[in-house]
Design an enzyme around this catalytic site. Structure first.
Site, mmCIF file in Angstrom:
data_model
loop_
_atom_site.group_PDB
_atom_site.id
_atom_site.type_symbol
_atom_site.label_atom_id
_atom_site.label_comp_id
_atom_site.label_asym_id
_atom_site.label_seq_id
_atom_site.Cartn_x
_atom_site.Cartn_y
_atom_site.Cartn_z
ATOM 1 N N HIS A 165 8.049 36.765 32.261
ATOM 2 C CA HIS A 165 7.700 35.806 31.235
ATOM 3 C C HIS A 165 9.215 35.478 30.977
ATOM 4 C CE1 HIS A 165 3.348 38.405 31.483
ATOM 5 N NE2 HIS A 165 4.361 39.224 31.093
ATOM 6 N N SER A 218 25.047 11.792 36.501
ATOM 7 C CA SER A 218 24.777 10.598 35.365
ATOM 8 C C SER A 218 25.541 9.647 35.862
ATOM 9 C CB SER A 218 24.658 11.222 34.770
ATOM 10 O OG SER A 218 24.101 10.125 33.429
#
Ligand code: ARG
Length: 467
Positions: free
Chosen positions: A159, A280
């Site tokens: 999880h 970027s």
């Protein structure tokens, strides 16, 4: 457009509209089948000669012409004319232009329907071997990385919450297992598709005494497809192939997702080499895992290909329908995407470094040893369900006080249950826990070393896998 190029045009009063020509052509994508088409045609012609449906001299002329066409295509000298519709017509009409009448005999006892079914099976046979070799490369990259980390620890997650401590090698080898099943699936797919449809003709076979076993043998098929209608109708093997790619893509996507997370500042578990990152255009500090993000995204296209082919198949009446021409678009695209992703995944794995010290420094958080503590209580005679509750209470207490289990005093432990003794401390902490894993396949160093030895031997010098 020569007279022979589309002999079926004699049936129609008018030439096809330019729109029709564009819409029905497959040459733009099926030309990559050319080698298989030519090999299939040579086998077919050899069989026609054996059966005295053509002469040996005609066979030799056909063979020579086809080999020359193959060389021309290979060298980029061949002119593809989309009016030829598909690769089968392009090659046959070129042959007839080159050698005349013997070329016009090649299509005896054959249809493009069985021809294309043959070509695609031959192509898939090779493609499957290529993909399986790609799987081996990726497995080898995982194994090489795992070999460096049989002792180094990391948290395992369920999880996406910290669960239990493991060695990094165990984590990496989990992908090797998945990939092995991917390879076996592909091998099975190959076995099932390795039967020859050639000689099924358009749908019902031929009144000429062709020998289908002969062409099947020449082309290395294990058998023939026994029913001519089935032979030209189905592409179940294509759907199965794409499914195998889709499942592989799912595996690759989960790997990509892990490494995207693990390479983030938040996790900081690993560093992917600059050569496999991008930056970027605006933020100068960025090192982005774009390759892995695209790997995750491309899974969608492969699933799409699977749904596309299944949908193409579902509504067709028995026999060949032109719908089947579009099988190749999806088979090729799934194969190409999968092959590329496998290749770059292997490169990324080979160029990734785990930040073992940073990972180790964070292992005390998250009560990774809680399950092992509960199992310790089991060895002291406490039923597991009760042990689970006792440890849960101890964890809650630690959490409130900002402590770890190993920081509790023996007295505090004994408030939980008097069976706890001083040896409890040997059972706590990630490093002790992984060493205590004894079950088969567990994620400790001993089991990881054993698995690693298996894979190292199994993959050594392998062109392709098979357990
Ligand atoms: N280009 C076709 C395909 O890929 C070949 C078979 C066409 N047969 C036909 N009768 N139109 O399926």
């Amino acid at each position: 457009m020569t007279d022979t190029q589309r002999s079926w045009e004699k049936r129609l009063a008018a030439k096809p509209d330019e729109l029709t020509v564009d819409y029905v052509e497959s040459l733009s994508y099926d030309r990559r089948l050319y080698k298989y088409d030519i090999v299939g045609s040579i086998a077919h012609a050899a069989m026609l000669a054996q059966q005295k449906l053509i002469t040996q001299a005609e066979f030799r002329a056909i063979e020579k012409g086809l080999v020359e066409i193959s060389e021309d295509i290979e060298a980029g000298r061949f002119e593809f004319d989309k009016a030829a519709e598909d690769i089968h017509m392009a090659i046959e009409s070129a042959l007839i232009r080159r050698i005349g009448e013997p070329g016009a005999k090649l299509h005896t006892g054959r249809s493009r329907n069985d021809q294309v079914a043959t070509d695609i099976r031959l192509w898939l046979r090779d493609e499957i071997e290529t993909l399986r070799a790609g799987i081996v490369q990726l497995q080898q990259a995982f194994v090489a990385l795992a070999a460096r980390h049989t002792e180094d620890l990391m948290p395992a997650y369920t999880h996406l919450q910290r669960a239990q401590p493991i060695v990094i090698a165990a984590y990496l080898l989990s992908f090797v297992e998945q990939l092995e099943r991917d390879s076996v699936r592909l091998r099975n797919c190959r076995t099932l598709l390795n039967a020859s449809p050639l000689g099924a003709g358009a749908i019902a076979g031929s009144t000429l005494a062709i020998d289908r076993q002969s062409t099947a043998r020449q082309l290395g098929f294990a058998d023939i497809v026994y029913n001519s209608i089935d032979a030209v109708s189905d592409r179940d093997f294509g759907a199965e192939f794409i499914f195998d790619c889709a499942l592989m893509a799912a595996h690759l996507s989960r790997f990509a997702e892990d490494w995207i997370l693990f390479s983030s500042n938040e996790f900081g578990f690993l560093r992917i080499a600059d050569a496999f990152c991008t930056s970027s255009s605006m933020m100068p500090q960025k090192r982005n895992p774009d390759v892995l993000e695209l790997m995750r995204a491309k899974t969608g296209a492969i699933y799409g290909a699977l749904v596309a082919l299944l949908t193409i198949l579902k509504g067709q009446p028995s026999g060949y329908n032109r719908d089947l021409q579009e099988d190749k678009i999806h088979i090729f695209s799934a194969a190409d995407t999968t092959a590329k992703s496998l290749e770059i995944a292997a490169a990324i794995v080979a160029h990734t470094a785990f930040r073992t010290q940073e990972i180790a420094a964070g292992l005390d958080a998250g009560f990774l040893d809680a399950t092992a503590l509960a199992e310790y209580l089991v060895t002291k005679g406490i039923p597991f369900r009760q042990a689970h509750g006792i440890v849960g209470a101890l964890v809650a207490r630690c959490e409130k006080q900002g402590r770890e289990l190993g920081q509790l005093s023996l007295e505090e432990f004994r408030e939980g249950t008097p069976v706890i003794e001083a040896d409890v401390y040997d059972h706590l902490g990630a490093a002790s826990v992984v060493r205590r894993y004894v079950s088969a396949g567990a994620a400790g160093p001993e089991q990881a070393r054993r698995q690693l030895a298996f894979w190292q031997e199994h993959l050594a010098g392998q062109g392709h896998a098979g357990r």
